[in-house]
Design a protein around this motif. Structure first.
Motif, mmCIF file in Angstrom:
data_model
loop_
_atom_site.group_PDB
_atom_site.id
_atom_site.type_symbol
_atom_site.label_atom_id
_atom_site.label_comp_id
_atom_site.label_asym_id
_atom_site.label_seq_id
_atom_site.Cartn_x
_atom_site.Cartn_y
_atom_site.Cartn_z
ATOM 1 N N THR A 17 0.836 -1.187 0.000
ATOM 2 C CA THR A 17 0.000 0.000 0.000
ATOM 3 C C THR A 17 0.880 1.249 0.000
ATOM 4 O O THR A 17 2.078 1.167 0.216
ATOM 5 N N ASP A 19 1.396 3.091 -2.615
ATOM 6 C CA ASP A 19 2.127 3.113 -3.888
ATOM 7 C C ASP A 19 3.592 2.745 -3.709
ATOM 8 O O ASP A 19 4.476 3.359 -4.298
ATOM 9 N N ARG A 75 -5.735 -3.366 -4.443
ATOM 10 C CA ARG A 75 -6.890 -2.482 -4.201
ATOM 11 C C ARG A 75 -7.591 -2.853 -2.893
ATOM 12 O O ARG A 75 -7.947 -1.980 -2.095
ATOM 13 N N GLN A 77 -6.223 -4.278 -0.369
ATOM 14 C CA GLN A 77 -5.318 -3.904 0.728
ATOM 15 C C GLN A 77 -5.392 -2.399 0.994
ATOM 16 O O GLN A 77 -5.428 -1.964 2.143
ATOM 17 N N VAL A 78 -5.390 -1.600 -0.072
ATOM 18 C CA VAL A 78 -5.464 -0.142 0.071
ATOM 19 C C VAL A 78 -6.762 0.251 0.778
ATOM 20 O O VAL A 78 -6.760 1.067 1.709
ATOM 21 N N ASN A 79 -7.878 -0.348 0.367
ATOM 22 C CA ASN A 79 -9.177 -0.052 0.990
ATOM 23 C C ASN A 79 -9.193 -0.465 2.462
ATOM 24 O O ASN A 79 -9.698 0.278 3.314
ATOM 25 N N SER A 92 0.462 -6.992 -0.789
ATOM 26 C CA SER A 92 -0.360 -7.857 -1.626
ATOM 27 C C SER A 92 0.536 -8.972 -2.163
ATOM 28 O O SER A 92 1.477 -8.716 -2.912
#
Length: 157
Positions: A17, A19, A75, A77-79, A92
């Motif tokens: 996460t 980026d 995605r 993981q970010v959420n 991820s």
């Protein structure tokens, strides 16, 4: 084949996460907690992540980085990180590279059906990159505190 206590942990690079990509060798000089959880945004995984989040300052004081790892896509993981306000990166590991190093993919039973999944496990890597401690088949209550105490003891020498 999994890494064993006292042995150097094989280097890995994984998507995380924020980026970022995480490369284990770039964290040398700091202790690293790598905790594996089965699935983002599920109750046990949310509780476990929150327990690590709430102890982040104490882990920092013990020169210890926290990394959460699951097979979820970036995605998800970010959420998960954003929704739970986690103050550490989630990795991820869709291709199971990191899972393979630590041998955490196990045959599990859910509702009578067998499937391969992540066994909730945590690993503490020392500042030289060697495996110092491992916890397998983790039960969430009290676990993050136990890992913190191990990290503090290791840091204190």
């Amino acid at each position: 084949m999994s890494v064993s206590i006292g042995q150097p942990v094989p280097d890995f690079t994984a998507t995380a996460t924020g980026d970022t990509t995480v490369t284990l060798s770039e964290l040398k000089g700091r202790q690293v907690v790598v905790y594996f959880y089965p699935k983002a945004s599920t109750p046990g995984c949310t509780t476990e992540g929150g327990d690590f989040r709430d102890r982040r300052e104490a882990f920092d004081a013990a020169n210890t980085v926290i990394l959460g790892v699951s097979r979820d896509g970036i995605r998800a993981q970010v959420n998960f990180k954003a929704k739970q306000d986690f103050n550490f990166e989630l990795v991820s590991d869709k291709d199971e590279t990191v899972c393979g190093i630590f041998d955490v993919i196990k045959l599990k039973k859910l509702y009578g059906k067998e499937h391969l999944g992540i066994e909730r496990s945590t690993f503490l890597i020392d500042a030289e990159g060697r495996l110092a401690r491992e916890w397998r088949g983790v039960k969430v209550p009290g676990h993050a505190q136990e890992v913190l105490e191990a990290a503090q003891a290791l840091h204190a020498g």
